[in-house]
Every structure is written in structure tokens, then in C-alpha cells.
Design a protein around this motif. Structure first.
Motif, mmCIF file in Angstrom:
data_model
loop_
_atom_site.group_PDB
_atom_site.id
_atom_site.type_symbol
_atom_site.label_atom_id
_atom_site.label_comp_id
_atom_site.label_asym_id
_atom_site.label_seq_id
_atom_site.Cartn_x
_atom_site.Cartn_y
_atom_site.Cartn_z
ATOM 1 N N GLY A 498 14.750 14.406 -51.610
ATOM 2 C CA GLY A 498 16.170 14.308 -51.896
ATOM 3 C C GLY A 498 16.476 13.331 -52.995
ATOM 4 O O GLY A 498 15.625 12.537 -53.413
ATOM 5 N N ASP A 499 17.731 13.371 -53.453
ATOM 6 C CA ASP A 499 18.128 12.450 -54.510
ATOM 7 C C ASP A 499 18.110 11.005 -54.009
ATOM 8 O O ASP A 499 17.756 10.083 -54.746
ATOM 9 C CB ASP A 499 19.486 12.808 -55.106
ATOM 10 N N GLY A 500 18.418 10.782 -52.729
ATOM 11 C CA GLY A 500 18.341 9.432 -52.182
ATOM 12 C C GLY A 500 16.925 8.899 -52.168
ATOM 13 O O GLY A 500 16.672 7.743 -52.519
ATOM 14 N N SER A 501 15.977 9.743 -51.763
ATOM 15 C CA SER A 501 14.574 9.321 -51.751
ATOM 16 C C SER A 501 14.065 9.058 -53.162
ATOM 17 O O SER A 501 13.287 8.126 -53.388
ATOM 18 C CB SER A 501 13.711 10.395 -51.072
ATOM 19 N N LEU A 502 14.492 9.885 -54.108
ATOM 20 C CA LEU A 502 14.018 9.685 -55.479
ATOM 21 C C LEU A 502 14.551 8.376 -56.053
ATOM 22 O O LEU A 502 13.826 7.651 -56.749
ATOM 23 C CB LEU A 502 14.411 10.858 -56.368
ATOM 24 N N LEU A 503 15.820 8.061 -55.766
ATOM 25 C CA LEU A 503 16.356 6.796 -56.250
ATOM 26 C C LEU A 503 15.657 5.609 -55.607
ATOM 27 O O LEU A 503 15.612 4.516 -56.160
ATOM 28 C CB LEU A 503 17.867 6.741 -55.977
ATOM 29 N N MET A 504 15.085 5.821 -54.441
ATOM 30 C CA MET A 504 14.387 4.753 -53.730
ATOM 31 C C MET A 504 12.942 4.597 -54.188
ATOM 32 O O MET A 504 12.422 3.480 -54.262
ATOM 33 C CB MET A 504 14.409 5.050 -52.224
#
Length: 613
Positions: A498-504
Motif C-alpha cells: 500500500g501507499d502507507g507501507s511504501l511511505l514507511m
């Protein structure tokens, strides 16, 4: 043979090193690397630092002779995730390392994830030199500082400080044995700087460690014979295949086919089988299928064999009495798993390959045993009958529905592709809808002598779909996919995140760039922490804290040296040259703008949280 084509070294000699005055004898760090070379381990994933510098010096010498070499992560948690992915793909022990202090604490999330998922791993962390203990040395993490050894105690199977060079062989061997013995998981060695660079107490490894790590064929013959009796009397048997069945899944499928036993899988077991197998009726548990629940909930069923499953929240469908009842026979190598099913009619403890081999050898011969192979039965469940939203699965709309994305990923990528689904909505969509085509129904068939044609083992026990259970940290699949690709460069690796995981954790993409690894990162971009957003809506809770800013992830990928593509519709995905992407030397990122209003199949999670409406 190791990945460089040479026979693994059973010792490292002085002549392997360039002649110079500073390096006259092997160091403790060289002895560690020599043992890893014995095991055919190709890489150590980590980040260098002062307290662990001698290990990297030893890896530099190892690299020059074709032995293990380092892969440098961008964050230590990513290094542990990479070691996890490497283990699942190769069956070898994943090795990760970090310097003292924050390097060690950064590792802990990835190590804890491996512990909760029973992934064998060797974890090496540095310490300042022993004489500096208690003097507030920089990044001191001994018992007199920030006690990282104490922290690792809660997420490892073995955990020890090396306080003298003579300890290294015995403690290293013990750590490796504990990592691979059931219940397996990470083993941690904390090694002070002065110990790492001390001359090795031996000049070649004293032991052939491979012999000490071979799997043990544990078998309880009395319980297995009791199970044979239950099978003879049962009229309607069902089978649940769990994520720990990897080594034995071919033999288990052979058993099911021989006796025409319909089966379902746990979420982590789905990747071990072909979802078009005619006896397969779906996933039972988180993001599972109604057909799987119906199969086990049938009143006519009198025996359910559950093999290789931990009976955790996701695999037991929230500890549902559909599974956990007196019809259950729980078969597992882990006593910890068996302890979670006290109501079972029978527990069979042992190595799954040995147990199912005995079941095949001692059960009645099928009527057509003289044929070259057993005929496959007619399919019991069609794939689309399993799906919660078949219309969205075939939807042509834009933005692309997550259901349609899963359909297209399964159809566009080659059959040998490894898929890793990240924590969050990525795993929910993948477990329910992802369906790769053109995979074999059976791993092997019975011959006309009614015996197995091979040992029932796979080269990789990881399966085509891999996910993390229990601890489930965001970003696991990003590092895990890189470790998978490092372990096997011959097949594409798709990371669904997900986009949240990628930003993390997206900085690890630059590792795939540096190593020229063929990883395809598929980003479910809905500008939200999707599971949080939908969980709040389904629970009628306050809607807060889930929004993410619009981000051009394809541009981020290109900035790191990867290829990047923006996908807004099914046609955008169809227009990609997938064959070229799968043969590219380096990673590709697909920034997929999905329909964020589609609700993932997460009702089980809501029920367990007590927030379902």
C-alpha cells in the motif's frame, strides 16, 4: 554448490587472504563467515557500523573468493525483512546484522516478525569492546547500557552474548540449531568489537555443521495409527492445509487426491496449492471464502484434518467453533500450535512429510491403483463462486477496482511468479482474489506401483503467495520481496503493498536498484491507510488519522533509479509490456490508483475487534 558455482568451503585458509602485515591470521569474524559459507548462504543483509566493522571486513574477503557477501539495506528492519524473504525462497537460514545501539533496536521489528512467523534466521549485532562496558561508550547496548540483549530475549529462540573467542563455535552452532529446530525462528548473537577482530581460536571450522542442521523425521506412530483408524471409519472427511505444510504439500495433495478429500487452506497456506485444483474449496480464515466455511460447517462432516496451522486469529477464523470442535484432528510439528486446539479429538505430533507418507503407505489402496495416475475428480467449486464481489472482479471501470487488479496480476504475470502481500488491505485483497493461472494441479502423481515418485519435497517451501501472520508489520513485503529476488534471480517477484507501507519503507527499493533485482512493486494507491479507513467506517467510529497526501510514487521510483509507471485503469495495465518488465535487470514500480471506496474482505478482523455492525 553455492550461487557462484564453486563447492562450499569447509574452512578458510590463510592463503585465501591477500598477503599484508595487518592480516596474518583469521579473525573470529572470518570463522563466522566460514561457517555460513559451509551452509551455502549467499548474502548477509544489514548495515555496517563501527561495532560490527570486522564482520564486514571478513565479508569483503569472502566476496573476493566467491563466498557470502553483504547486501546493504537502507534500514535495519528492512535487512531483517530481506533475510525473511531469502529464507522463504531458498530454504537456507537468512542472516541479518547490525551495529550496536540503534542498529540493533532497528532490527527488532523484523526479527519479531520472523519469530511470530517461525522463520529461521541468524541475527548478529555488534557491541563496543568489552573493556568499555559500563563506561557509556558510544551506542553501548550491553547490560550496562541500553540492553539490546534483553530486548531480543523476547523475540528469539536463542539469545547470547559472546564474551570470549573460545565461545564462538559452540554458541554459533547452538544458535543455528535453535533457529531451524521446531519451533524455529531467529537466533541472536551479540558480539563485542574486540571479540570479532580477535584471532580465531581455530584456523578452520571444527565441525561439518550441515549434518547438525538436517531435519529430523519425528513421528508418533501410535497417534498416526489412531488417525488411520479414524479415517477408515469416517464417511465425510475434510482437510485444512496450513502455511507450515510447504515441505510436505505435494504428499498432502497426493493423499487428498487418492482419497477424494475436499480441502481448504488457511490464508498463509493458499500459496502452497493451485487454486484451480478440483478438490480446492477456498480459504478459511481472514479474507476467506464462503465456500470454505460451508465445506467445514457441513453437518455431514465427521472428521476435519488440520495440518500445519498455528490456530491463530487469522487461520482459525477468529477461533471459530466451525473448526475448533470435536471433529478436529490437529496435525503439526509444533507443540505450541497443538496447544491451541485442546478440544481436538486427536493430536498428531511430528514432521508432516513423515506423517502423510505413513498415511499413504498404510491406508487402503484406491480402486484404480493399477493406473498410471489417479484421475482427478470433477471440480467442487468454481473460482468465481468463491468470490464476494465477482462483478468488481471483472469491472472495466476507472479507477481500477482492487478486485480487478488482483485478477489482472494473476493473469499477466508468468506462472512461476512469487507474490508477496503486505500487511493491511494488500493481504486482504490478495488472499481473497489473487488467482494465478496455469499452475499444476498436483505436485506429483502415484505411479503404477502405488508409491511416491520422489520425496514429496519442493525446492522452495514458500509457495506462490507469501504473507506475514500475527505480528504483520507494514512494509514487510517490500524487504521480503528483495530477499526473495536475491535468493532466486530466475523468476519475477511481485510485491503488493500500500501507499502507507511504501511511505514507511519505500527507501528499500534502492537496494533492488543497486543489486539489479527483478522486483515489481505494485502500489495500491488510495491516498489512505486503507485498513484503518475502512475499519473506522465499518465500526461506525470517528474518521480520523487515515488520510495520506497525493504522492507520485512512479516519480519517486524513477528518482531512485527504478522504472515507474502510473496505472489508472485496466487498459493502462494491459498496455504494459509485462514480458519486458519481467526480464528487466532492476525493479519496476506500478503506481496503481485504485477505487478507494471498495471495501476489502475484512469482516473477520472487525468481529474479533468487537466492532462489527
Amino acid at each position: 554448490m553455492n550461487s557462484h558455482g564453486s563447492a562450499p568451503a569447509y574452512g578458510v585458509r590463510i592463503e585465501d587472504f591477500p598477503a599484508n602485515a595487518a592480516q596474518e591470521t583469521l579473525q573470529v569474524a572470518d570463522l563466522i563467515v566460514a561457517y555460513l559459507e559451509q551452509l551455502g548462504i549467499d548474502y548477509i543483509f544489514g548495515i555496517p557500523g563501527g561495532a560490527i566493522e570486522p564482520l564486514y571486513n571478513a565479508l569483503a574477503r569472502s566476496s573476493r573468493r566467491g563466498g557470502p557477501r553483504p547486501i546493504v539495506a537502507r534500514h535495519e528492519a528492512g535487512a531483517a525483512f530481506m533475510a525473511d524473504g531469502y529464507t522463504r525462497e531458498t530454504g537456507k537460514i537468512g542472516v541479518c546484522c547490525a551495529t550496536s545501539g540503534p542498529g540493533a533496536t532497528n532490527l527488532i521489528t523484523g526479527v519479531a516478525c520472523a519469530f511470530d512467523n517461525s522463520i529461521p534466521m541468524l541475527v548478529i549485532t555488534g557491541q563496543p569492546s568489552l573493556p568499555s562496558f559500563g563506561k557509556r561508550a558510544l551506542q553501548e547496548s550491553a547490560c550496562t547500557g541500553i540492553d539490546t540483549l534483553g530486548m531480543f530475549r523476547h523475540c528469539t529462540r536463542y539469545n547470547s552474548l559472546i564474551s570470549h573467542p573460545e565461545q564462538i563455535e559452540s554458541k554459533l552452532i547452538t544458535a543455528l540449531q535453535r533457529a531451524v529446530r521446531t519451533p524455529c525462528g531467529p537466533a541472536h548473537l551479540s558480539i563485542p568489537l574486540d571479540i570479532l577482530k580477535t584471532p580465531s581460536p581455530v584456523q578452520v571450522p571444527s565441525y561439518d555443521i550441515g549434518d547438525k542442521l538436517r531435519p529430523v523425521s519425528l513421528l508418533d506412530p501410535e497417534a498416526t495409527d489412531e488417525l488411520l483408524g479414524l479415517l477408515r471409519r469416517a464417511r465425510n472427511v475434510r482437510l485444512l492445509i496450513g502455511g507450515s505444510c510447504g515441505e510436505a504439500v505435494g504428499t498432502i495433495l497426493q493423499f487428498a487426491t487418492r482419497h477424494d478429500i475436499p480441502f481448504v487452506t488457511t490464508p498463509d497456506g493458499k500459496g502452497l496449492i493451485n487454486s484451480r485444483h478440483p478438490l480446492y474449496c477456498g480459504v478459511f480464515g481472514f479474507a476467506g471464502h464462503r465456500t470454505a466455511n460451508a465445506l467445514l460447517d457441513d453437518e455431514a462432516v465427521d472428521l476435519v484434518l488440520a495440518a500445519g496451522t498455528s490456530m491463530n486469529e487469522w487461520t482459525s477464523s477468529g477461533w471459530s467453533d466451525t473448526l475448533l470442535n470435536e471433529k478436529l484432528v490437529h496435525i503439526d510439528e509444533s507443540a505450541e500450535h497443538l496447544a491451541r486446539s485442546p478440544m481436538a479429538r486427536l493430536h498428531v505430533h511430528g514432521r508432516l512429510l513423515s506423517i502423510f507418507t505413513r498415511l499413504i503407505e498404510h491406508s487402503p489402496r484406491p480402486q484404480n491403483a493399477g493406473c498410471a495416475s489417479i484421475d482427478l475428480p470433477a471440480p467442487r467449486c468454481s473460482h468465481e463462486d468463491m468470490l464476494a464481489a465477482p462483478r468488481q472482479y471483472n469491472s472495466p471501470t476507472s479507477p481500477i477496482t482492487p478486485q480487478r487488479l488482483m485478477r489482472d496480476l494473476g493473469r499477466l504475470f508468468p506462472p512461476k511468479t512469487r507474490f508477496l502481500a503486505d500487511a493491511g488491505n494488500s493481504v486482504a485483497w490478495s488472499v481473497h482474489y489473487l488467482d494465478p493461472a496455469n499452475r499444476r494441479h498436483l505436485e506429483r502423481r502415484l505411479g503404477n506401483d502405488d508409491q511416491r515418485r520422489d520425496s514429496g519435497r519442493r525446492r522452495s517451501a514458500g509457495g506462490w503467495l507469501r504473507l506475514t501472520m500475527d505480528f504483520a508489520p507494514m512494509g514487510w513485503a517490500i524487504g521480503g520481496a528483495i530477499g526473495t529476488a536475491a535468493g532466486n534471480a530466475q523468476t519475477p517477484v511481485v510485491c503488493i503493498t500500500g501507499d502507507g507501507s511504501l511511505l514507511m519503507n519505500g527507501q528499500e527499493i534502492s537496494v533492488a536498484v543497486a543489486e539489479e533485482l527483478n522486483v515489481i512493486f505494485v502500489i495500491l494507491n488510495d491516498q489512505a491507510l486503507g485498513m484503518v479507513k475502512h475499519g473506522q467506517r465499518l465500526a461506525g467510529a470517528e474518521r480520523i488519522g487515515f488520510q495520506l497526501p497525493a504522492t507520485d510514487f512512479a516519480a519517486m521510483a524513477r528518482a531512485m533509479g527504478a522504472d515507474g509507471h502510473t496505472i489508472r485503469s485496466p487498459q493502462d495495465l494491459a498496455d504494459l509490456d509485462i514480458a519486458a518488465i519481467c526480464h528487466r535487470r532492476g525493479p519496476t514500480l506500478l503506481d496503481v490508483h485504485i477505487d478507494g471506496e471498495e471495501v476489502p474482505p475484512m469482516n473477520l478482523r472487525m468481529r474479533v475487534l468487537g466492532t462489527d455492525l
